[in-house]
Structure formats: C-alpha cells, structure tokens
Motif scaffolding. Structure first.
Motif, PDB file in Angstrom:
ATOM      1  N   ARG A  87      32.903  60.339  47.400  1.00  0.00           N
ATOM      2  CA  ARG A  87      33.816  59.309  46.593  1.00  0.00           C
ATOM      3  C   ARG A  87      33.851  59.820  45.001  1.00  0.00           C
ATOM      4  O   ARG A  87      34.923  59.468  44.240  1.00  0.00           O
ATOM      5  N   ARG A  88      33.016  60.590  44.435  1.00  0.00           N
ATOM      6  CA  ARG A  88      32.952  61.015  43.154  1.00  0.00           C
ATOM      7  C   ARG A  88      34.058  62.263  42.888  1.00  0.00           C
ATOM      8  O   ARG A  88      34.422  62.429  41.958  1.00  0.00           O
ATOM      9  N   THR A  89      34.350  62.896  44.112  1.00  0.00           N
ATOM     10  CA  THR A  89      35.508  63.860  43.861  1.00  0.00           C
ATOM     11  C   THR A  89      36.831  63.482  44.439  1.00  0.00           C
ATOM     12  O   THR A  89      37.639  64.276  44.143  1.00  0.00           O
ATOM     13  N   ARG A 119      34.191  48.703  37.440  1.00  0.00           N
ATOM     14  CA  ARG A 119      34.756  49.705  36.711  1.00  0.00           C
ATOM     15  C   ARG A 119      35.279  49.408  35.542  1.00  0.00           C
ATOM     16  O   ARG A 119      35.236  50.080  34.501  1.00  0.00           O
ATOM     17  N   ALA A 123      37.195  57.006  35.938  1.00  0.00           N
ATOM     18  CA  ALA A 123      36.568  56.134  36.802  1.00  0.00           C
ATOM     19  C   ALA A 123      36.960  56.511  38.254  1.00  0.00           C
ATOM     20  O   ALA A 123      38.183  56.099  38.502  1.00  0.00           O
ATOM     21  N   HIS A 124      36.290  56.991  39.132  1.00  0.00           N
ATOM     22  CA  HIS A 124      36.746  57.245  40.350  1.00  0.00           C
ATOM     23  C   HIS A 124      37.028  55.911  41.336  1.00  0.00           C
ATOM     24  O   HIS A 124      35.892  55.179  41.155  1.00  0.00           O
ATOM     25  N   CYS A 125      37.842  55.862  42.096  1.00  0.00           N
ATOM     26  CA  CYS A 125      38.173  54.458  42.886  1.00  0.00           C
ATOM     27  C   CYS A 125      38.345  54.947  44.231  1.00  0.00           C
ATOM     28  O   CYS A 125      39.346  55.974  44.571  1.00  0.00           O
ATOM     29  N   GLN A 167      36.810  57.711  29.879  1.00  0.00           N
ATOM     30  CA  GLN A 167      36.196  58.492  30.855  1.00  0.00           C
ATOM     31  C   GLN A 167      37.053  58.128  32.440  1.00  0.00           C
ATOM     32  O   GLN A 167      37.400  57.063  32.558  1.00  0.00           O
ATOM     33  N   PRO A 203      29.235  58.139  48.746  1.00  0.00           N
ATOM     34  CA  PRO A 203      29.296  57.954  47.159  1.00  0.00           C
ATOM     35  C   PRO A 203      29.527  59.361  46.602  1.00  0.00           C
ATOM     36  O   PRO A 203      30.231  59.402  45.635  1.00  0.00           O
ATOM     37  N   PHE A 204      28.852  60.261  47.146  1.00  0.00           N
ATOM     38  CA  PHE A 204      29.185  61.660  46.674  1.00  0.00           C
ATOM     39  C   PHE A 204      30.420  62.190  46.872  1.00  0.00           C
ATOM     40  O   PHE A 204      31.342  62.862  45.985  1.00  0.00           O
ATOM     41  N   GLY A 232      32.004  52.873  49.157  1.00  0.00           N
ATOM     42  CA  GLY A 232      33.081  53.635  48.744  1.00  0.00           C
ATOM     43  C   GLY A 232      33.993  53.813  50.211  1.00  0.00           C
ATOM     44  O   GLY A 232      35.332  54.202  50.013  1.00  0.00           O
ATOM     45  N   ASN A 259      39.860  60.263  45.469  1.00  0.00           N
ATOM     46  CA  ASN A 259      40.216  58.868  45.776  1.00  0.00           C
ATOM     47  C   ASN A 259      40.677  58.627  47.193  1.00  0.00           C
ATOM     48  O   ASN A 259      41.322  57.637  47.436  1.00  0.00           O
TER      49      ASN A 259
END
Length: 241
Positions: free
Chosen positions: A71-73, A209, A157-159, A155, A68-69, A97, A75
């Motif tokens: 995935r925040r940065t 999302r 939204a990371h995918c 905002q 998940p961390f 993710g 796609n």
C-alpha cells in the motif's frame, strides 16, 4: 480496463492457474503471478499494478503482513483471498489496506466480477484529461483528482483505492450530509444491507490521514442521527465525532 496489469499472489498454484485462465477468457492479458509474500513485494517494487489479488495465508509473510508495504507504493485495489470468514478477519483485511475480501471456496466468475468493479472505479479515478487539473484544497490537506493523490501538510499520503474513492466523493460534495447507506450506494455502487462496518472503517481510515486528532475530527465529521459530511475550512462543523 482490459489492459489493466494484475498481480495474483497465492501459494496454491491450482488457484493461481484457474484465475489466470478465467481472467484471460474475460479479456485480461497483463497478468503476473507469484507464490509467496516476499516475491509479491519484489514484484510491486519493479512493476506498477492496477490491481493485486492477494492470498492471506501463505508460507513466510502473510498477505495481511505484506499488504501495508504494498500500500505504501500504490493506491491500486487490493483484494484478499482467504479461507477465514469471521468479521474480525474481514475488518483486519480492511484495516491494513485491503479493498475487498473474498472467502474460499469461491466462484471464479464472481471474483472476476469484483475485479472488474474495482478496476472500473480505480480507472475512473485516474485523470482522463492530462492537461486538466482539479484540486480540492481544505487547507491542511489537498486532493488532486487529476493525479489521484492526497497531500497532507505537504506530504503525499498513500490511500487504498476505496478510501480514495470515498474521500473524492466527499470532496466533490463538501458540507453535504450523507448517511452511511447513501455513501455505500454512491461510492460502492451497492445497497447497504445489514452491516455498515465497511463505511465506518473507511471513514476512520480517512480521518487517520487528514485529521490532526482522528478521535476529534474537524474535517470529516458526524452529524448525529444524520450521517457524515466533509467540512470546508472556515465552516462550522457541528462535530459529534
């Protein structure tokens, strides 16, 4: 595609060395390797990768914990490597993710084939013409195909890559109904055999999302007995959940 930058994360050095050797033979040259979760997070903080091959079970933080961390940065596609084979473990990988799930022992050439397939889809999603902007606007959210970004209420939204690919396909075909098998074939490029969990998990992740209330979707709706469709603003959904 061969110039893609790949990160391999696995505490078994023999596996890392084998995958590096096979990938280089197939023409991939930009390959970084680390051997634990903390090092993987550090690498992703400093480098933009096009694909991450991530072991699940490692000393310290596991692949499921750090995914998940990562995935925040990005796609970019994340492919899990693991000895766990249960459906629950696979769904856990998708839920945090991941885009694919490869069980050990594995054929390294099969892994390279899956890497190539994921990279092909990911690269195709990137903008090909820098001055051409294609934005799908659904009011609450917008998908910018040129930048490969999803914006929800202003905002970003990371995918994960496959979630993005599925949403992009639906945005390109608004108000059209697709069965689960059609979505799997059109987005994943394969036939759906006995298990439709992959499509259902990714539908749920999209709803998390874009929907205000994912359990009562207004945009990505189910048409009972037929499939799913993405509803343009102002159109009646006919939602069955």
């Amino acid at each position: 595609m061969k110039d893609a930058r790949i990160l391999i994360v696995d505490d078994e050095r023999a596996i890392v060395e084998m995958m590096v050797t096979v990938l280089r033979k197939e023409g991939f040259s930009h390959i970084d390797t680390v051997f634990d979760g903390e090092a993987a997070l550090a690498a992703c903080a400093h480098t933009i990768y096009d694909l991450v091959l991530l072991d699940v079970t490692m000393p310290g933080a596991s692949g499921l914990e750090i995914c998940p961390f990562i995935r925040r940065t990005t796609n970019a596609p994340i492919l899990f490597l693991t000895a766990r084979t249960s459906d629950f473990d696979k769904l856990s990988g998708f839920a945090v993710g991941g885009d694919d799930y490869i069980t050990k022992p594995f054929n390294p050439l099969e892994v390279v084939a899956r890497i190539s397939a994921q990279l092909r889809r990911y690269m195709q999603a990137k903008p090909q013409e820098p001055f051409s902007v294609r934005i799908y606007d659904f009011g609450r959210f917008q998908l910018n195909e040129s930048e490969a970004t999803l914006t929800v209420e202003g905002q970003i939204a990371h995918c994960p890559a496959q979630v993005y690919q599925l949403l992009l396909f639906l945005c390109r075909h608004p108000n059209r109904i697709f069965s689960k098998s059609e979505l799997f074939e059109r987005v994943w490029g394969e036939e759906l055999y006995h298990d439709d969990n992959t499509v259902m998990v990714h539908i749920h992740r999209i709803r998390e999302r874009i929907e205000i209330h994912p359990s009562k979707p207004r945009y990505l709706v189910n048409v009972r007995g037929m499939g799913y469709k993405l509803v343009l603003p102002g159109k009646e959904a006919g939602n069955d959940s």
